[in-house]
Design a protein around this motif. Structure first.
Motif, PDB file in Angstrom:
ATOM      1  N   SER A   1      -2.633  -0.804 -13.158  1.00  0.00           N
ATOM      2  CA  SER A   1      -2.906  -1.480 -11.887  1.00  0.00           C
ATOM      3  C   SER A   1      -2.828  -2.985 -12.066  1.00  0.00           C
ATOM      4  O   SER A   1      -3.180  -3.523 -13.129  1.00  0.00           O
ATOM      5  CB  SER A   1      -4.291  -1.081 -11.354  1.00  0.00           C
TER       6      SER A   1
ATOM      7  N   ASN B   1      -3.105  -0.819  -4.424  1.00  0.00           N
ATOM      8  CA  ASN B   1      -4.390  -1.232  -4.982  1.00  0.00           C
ATOM      9  C   ASN B   1      -5.214  -1.913  -3.900  1.00  0.00           C
ATOM     10  O   ASN B   1      -4.673  -2.414  -2.905  1.00  0.00           O
ATOM     11  CB  ASN B   1      -4.170  -2.173  -6.170  1.00  0.00           C
TER      12      ASN B   1
ATOM     13  N   ILE C   1      -0.654   0.239  -8.038  1.00  0.00           N
ATOM     14  CA  ILE C   1      -1.134   1.142  -9.085  1.00  0.00           C
ATOM     15  C   ILE C   1      -0.033   2.171  -9.341  1.00  0.00           C
ATOM     16  O   ILE C   1       0.391   2.877  -8.416  1.00  0.00           O
ATOM     17  CB  ILE C   1      -2.431   1.863  -8.681  1.00  0.00           C
TER      18      ILE C   1
END
Length: 598
Positions: A520, A577, A583
């Motif tokens: 991420s 995210n 992510i």
């Protein structure tokens, strides 16, 4: 429901019970009569026989006493008083035991003679003596005749009872047969009429003609039959409408599908053809459908060519060429036999797929890969020489510089191996990527892969964090040359687009059968319109980094990353995210410790 229905009909059960109650009543009357007759006979006959027997016994005792009076020598020790007493008692018993006609007169005569002779029976006259014996003989004869009459009456009564029972049984059998026939007709006639109505196969949707019911049960049966018939008619109508709708939908789909479709029955008659066939053989559909495929009214070269091919033994993927609009077109011909529910072949479906554009695309791809392989050889060779020179002089560099030199050498070797593999599979198919799998603990391997990126991220004031919170070791089978490229490709994109003073997190988690690698960042994220094509080959997009700056991202890297992950039997997916960033989650099959055992 029929208008002739009576508003109230008795249940058939009541009719059956009422009819058999008649039979039960007759048998009850006959049984009671039999019981009374047998009871009377069983009580009267023994009593009457006993009374007659007592009279005969009394006459025998009186005869014995009377004979002793006249002939005392027969009983020398006899006592006249005893014989008088015996005669008197026997006579008294007889007088109280009169049952037969004339028996009372005989008893009176005996009493008269006895009273006359009782003072001195031994001196009774000869006439009185014989008169007494005659009376006693008559008394015995009358009672014997009475006993015989009683036995005859009992026999006559038994015969009458037997005859009456036979007559009653015969009559009741006739009555039962009559009642049973009536009940059977009540049941069989309407059921037979219903069966004949259904056997005649009336057309669905028409009114069902059933006989008028004669009982409540048949009325209910008729009602249910009407309901079922109406429901069946409605269902048939719905099925016909649904079949017509589906047929029209299928016809529409087959008509507008890009591939040419031809459906023949077992006799070679064309059941269906779409516009693709019309385009190939230049013949209207109305002159194709319903005609024999081998006897269409055209001399079109494409038709003659396709007719010859379909008459031969086709393979599942037969290739041929035809001319459409003055241009050569490549066709792939496939077929499938059509079977009915019993597994019998009823026809054949032919699919003519135009593969001209696909073959042209494959040709262009092969040419592109050839150019790419030629163009990569020179820079890869130069990079290899430069990396080797840097490696020879790395001792004069700082520790960070030495780490960068080591990273360059590793990446150059990896790029050479990966480039060779991808150039090779690009000629064939990216899904044919070959892997050299080894069991690797990812919580130990990933930190090694992150080392060069930490220097690059540090220079951009970006922090890289790695976390593997599970107590179990994440063991997976991976290719240690190709799989690290998945991590480096995604991580390089994240570092390139992430703003300063942000964090890139790499987290390894486990489930029972999978390992998840979650990467991420806090960058600008990926727009929704780009997310749909981010894994497409050669797709490029740009992101705004602020202050008028933008950078390209994605490209072929994510395509190759997805193919590498899928070659490892894994998956890769993207999620936004929060509050910003991207992510990427890679999942791989987990290898348990038992997999290490021989």
């Amino acid at each position: 429901m029929s208008k002739t229905f009576h508003p109230y009909l008795p249940p058939l059960r009541i009719k059956i019970v009422s009819r058999f109650l008649w039979v039960v009543g007759l048998y009850a009357i006959f049984g009671i009569s039999m019981i009374v007759a047998v009871s009377q006979t069983s009580r009267m006959t023994p009593r009457l026989i006993h009374v007659n027997y007592d009279s005969i016994a009394a006459a025998r005792e009186m005869r014995e006493a009377w004979s002793s009076f006249k002939h005392p020598d027969l009983d020398p020790q006899g006592n006249p008083v005893k014989w008088k007493k015996q005669f008197e008692e026997a006579l008294t018993l007889e007088e109280h035991n009169i049952t037969e006609p004339g028996e009372d007169t005989i008893a009176k005569n005996i009493r008269t003679l006895w009273e006359k002779s009782k003072p001195n029976p031994q001196k009774a006259s000869r006439d009185d003596f014989y008169q007494m014996k005659r009376n006693l003989s008559q008394l015995v004869s009358v009672n014997e005749k009475g006993m015989f009459n009683i036995a005859q009456k009992s026999s006559d009564l038994a015969n009458r009872v037997f005859t009456g029972g036979i007559v009653f049984l015969f009559v009741t059998i006739i009555i039962v047969l009559f009642l049973s026939n009536g009940i059977a007709n009540r049941l069989a006639y309407p059921l037979k009429a219903i069966a004949e109505t259904l056997r005649s196969r009336p057309a669905l949707g028409t009114k069902l003609k059933l006989p008028a019911p004669t009982s409540l049960e048949l009325k209910i049966l008729n009602h249910e039959m009407f309901q079922m018939w109406n429901n069946l008619s409605e269902l048939r109508q719905l099925n016909v409408e649904e079949i017509n709708t589906q047929r029209n939908e299928l016809r529409t789909i087959l008509t507008f599908v890009e591939d040419a479709i031809l459906v023949l029955n077992r006799d070679g008659i064309v059941l269906h053809a779409n516009s693709g066939i019309k385009k190939f053989i230049d013949l209207p559909l109305e002159e194709i459908i319903g005609r024999h495929w081998s006897d269409l009214s055209t001399t079109n070269e494409n038709y003659l060519h396709l007719r010859t091919i379909l008459q031969s033994d086709l393979t599942q993927h037969q290739a041929t060429q035809i001319t459409v609009g003055g241009q050569k077109r490549s066709l792939s011909i496939r077929f499938r036999e059509i079977e009915n529910e019993k597994g019998q072949i009823t026809g054949t479906l032919y699919l003519f797929h135009d593969v001209t554009d696909r073959r042209q695309t494959e040709k262009l791809r092969r040419e592109f890969i050839g150019v790419l392989s030629h163009e990569l050889k020179t820079p890869l060779q130069s990079l290899s020489v430069c990396s080797q020179l840097l490696n020879d002089h790395k001792n004069s560099l700082s520790s960070d510089g030495q780490l960068l030199v080591d990273t360059i050498n590793e990446d150059v070797s990896r790029i050479r191996a990966v480039a060779n593999d991808f150039i090779q599979v690009g000629v064939e198919n990216l899904s044919s990527l070959k892997l050299l799998l080894e069991q690797v603990y990812l919580d130990e391997a990933i930190p090694q892969w992150l080392k060069p990126f930490r220097v690059l991220a540090k220079d951009k004031k970006i922090n890289i964090e790695f976390e593997s919170p599970s107590a179990d070791k994440p063991l997976a089978k991976i290719d240690q040359v190709k799989f690290p490229w998945v991590i480096s490709n995604i991580l390089a994109n994240s570092i390139r687009i992430s703003p300063p003073n942000t964090v890139i997190k790499i987290r390894v988690t486990l489930s029972e059968n999978e390992i998840f690698i979650e990467m991420s960042d806090q960058g600008p994220g990926i727009p929704p319109e780009v997310q749909k094509r981010m894994f497409d080959p050669y797709f490029q997009a740009a992101t705004n980094l602020g202050e008028g700056k933008s950078t390209g991202f994605l490209g072929i890297g994510l395509t190759i990353a997805r193919e590498v992950v899928e070659a490892h039997n894994g998956t890769i997916k993207f999620t936004p995210n929060t509050p910003t960033g991207a992510i990427f989650t890679v999942s791989l099959p987990r290898v348990h410790l038992a997999g290490l055992l021989p």
